[in-house]
Motif scaffolding. Sequence first.
Motif, mmCIF file in Angstrom:
data_model
loop_
_atom_site.group_PDB
_atom_site.id
_atom_site.type_symbol
_atom_site.label_atom_id
_atom_site.label_comp_id
_atom_site.label_asym_id
_atom_site.label_seq_id
_atom_site.Cartn_x
_atom_site.Cartn_y
_atom_site.Cartn_z
ATOM 1 N N THR A 95 0.852 -1.174 0.000
ATOM 2 C CA THR A 95 0.000 0.000 0.000
ATOM 3 C C THR A 95 0.898 1.237 0.000
ATOM 4 N N LEU A 96 0.692 2.121 -0.975
ATOM 5 C CA LEU A 96 1.504 3.333 -1.057
ATOM 6 C C LEU A 96 1.029 4.350 -0.034
ATOM 7 N N VAL A 97 1.976 5.069 0.540
ATOM 8 C CA VAL A 97 1.689 6.083 1.552
ATOM 9 C C VAL A 97 2.198 7.415 1.023
ATOM 10 N N PHE A 98 1.337 8.437 1.074
ATOM 11 C CA PHE A 98 1.690 9.764 0.571
ATOM 12 C C PHE A 98 1.706 10.768 1.709
ATOM 13 N N GLY A 99 2.481 11.812 1.556
ATOM 14 C CA GLY A 99 2.478 12.913 2.516
ATOM 15 C C GLY A 99 3.522 12.758 3.597
ATOM 16 N N GLU A 100 3.679 13.836 4.349
ATOM 17 C CA GLU A 100 4.712 13.917 5.377
ATOM 18 C C GLU A 100 4.423 13.059 6.602
ATOM 19 N N CYS A 101 3.161 12.768 6.872
ATOM 20 C CA CYS A 101 2.802 12.034 8.092
ATOM 21 C C CYS A 101 2.810 10.526 7.905
ATOM 22 N N GLY A 102 3.103 10.059 6.702
ATOM 23 C CA GLY A 102 3.167 8.622 6.470
ATOM 24 C C GLY A 102 1.874 7.913 6.794
ATOM 25 N N PHE A 103 1.958 6.882 7.619
ATOM 26 C CA PHE A 103 0.783 6.072 7.932
ATOM 27 C C PHE A 103 -0.279 6.831 8.716
ATOM 28 N N LEU A 104 0.093 7.935 9.363
ATOM 29 C CA LEU A 104 -0.885 8.725 10.109
ATOM 30 C C LEU A 104 -1.771 9.549 9.179
ATOM 31 N N ASN A 105 -1.352 9.709 7.946
ATOM 32 C CA ASN A 105 -2.059 10.530 6.981
ATOM 33 C C ASN A 105 -3.079 9.696 6.215
ATOM 34 N N LEU A 106 -4.353 10.054 6.299
ATOM 35 C CA LEU A 106 -5.376 9.425 5.476
ATOM 36 C C LEU A 106 -5.538 10.279 4.236
ATOM 37 N N ASN A 107 -5.315 9.698 3.074
ATOM 38 C CA ASN A 107 -5.445 10.472 1.846
ATOM 39 C C ASN A 107 -6.916 10.681 1.533
ATOM 40 N N THR A 108 -7.289 11.947 1.379
ATOM 41 C CA THR A 108 -8.694 12.304 1.225
ATOM 42 C C THR A 108 -9.037 12.690 -0.201
ATOM 43 N N ILE A 109 -10.329 12.562 -0.487
ATOM 44 C CA ILE A 109 -10.919 13.134 -1.693
ATOM 45 C C ILE A 109 -12.036 14.041 -1.195
ATOM 46 N N THR A 110 -11.860 15.341 -1.370
ATOM 47 C CA THR A 110 -12.887 16.304 -1.006
ATOM 48 C C THR A 110 -13.745 16.536 -2.245
ATOM 49 N N VAL A 111 -15.042 16.266 -2.105
ATOM 50 C CA VAL A 111 -15.954 16.328 -3.239
ATOM 51 C C VAL A 111 -16.937 17.474 -3.041
ATOM 52 N N PHE A 112 -17.007 18.345 -4.037
ATOM 53 C CA PHE A 112 -17.988 19.419 -4.039
ATOM 54 C C PHE A 112 -19.161 19.000 -4.924
ATOM 55 N N PRO A 113 -20.368 19.471 -4.609
ATOM 56 C CA PRO A 113 -21.536 19.019 -5.365
ATOM 57 C C PRO A 113 -21.484 19.436 -6.834
ATOM 58 N N LYS A 114 -22.132 18.633 -7.636
ATOM 59 C CA LYS A 114 -22.264 18.892 -9.060
ATOM 60 C C LYS A 114 -22.954 20.237 -9.254
ATOM 61 N N LYS A 115 -22.462 21.030 -10.185
ATOM 62 C CA LYS A 115 -23.044 22.352 -10.438
ATOM 63 C C LYS A 115 -23.893 22.372 -11.702
ATOM 64 N N VAL A 116 -23.608 21.455 -12.616
ATOM 65 C CA VAL A 116 -24.348 21.378 -13.878
ATOM 66 C C VAL A 116 -24.281 19.926 -14.338
ATOM 67 N N GLU A 117 -25.322 19.440 -14.978
ATOM 68 C CA GLU A 117 -25.388 18.034 -15.372
ATOM 69 C C GLU A 117 -24.459 17.713 -16.547
ATOM 70 N N GLY A 118 -24.488 18.495 -17.615
ATOM 71 C CA GLY A 118 -23.639 18.201 -18.788
ATOM 72 C C GLY A 118 -24.157 17.010 -19.572
ATOM 73 N N ILE A 119 -23.240 16.291 -20.233
ATOM 74 C CA ILE A 119 -23.652 15.192 -21.099
ATOM 75 C C ILE A 119 -24.044 13.944 -20.345
#
Length: 123
Positions: free
Chosen positions: A99-123
């Motif tokens: 398992t790859l670990v990113f960031g300065e905190c190593g295993f203490l760091n949980l890599n996040t995905i911050t998701v903002f709501p959809k603003k327009v539907e599109g295709i």
Amino acid sequence: MAFTTDKNGNITLVQGDSGRITVSGIKTDKNYTVYFGIKDKKRKTVGSELSVNSNGMSSVIFELTGDYTDLLTVPKNKHFETYFYGIKVCDSVSGFEDTLVFGECGFLNLNTITVFPKKVEGI
């Protein structure tokens, strides 16, 4: 905007947008299979894990489609929602898994995905 990634590997995106995530630092001695998975705050898997072969290269690219990121929902009463992701490098021949670990905190760091709501539907 599509996707942005900070120095600690945390991703920010808009629900329903497509984009690429580049993963670097993979050993080049074998053709590894690299997996990308997303979990919600209750550790429930969101969607299917994605996988790509490294083909002996030191980096791979995951293509996240709009349909895939549409699974990352934002409650109506919130401005954004946070998910967590992980990346694992595997060799099925030897049974190697890392398992790859990113960031300065190593295993203490949980890599996040911050998701903002959809603003327009599109295709």
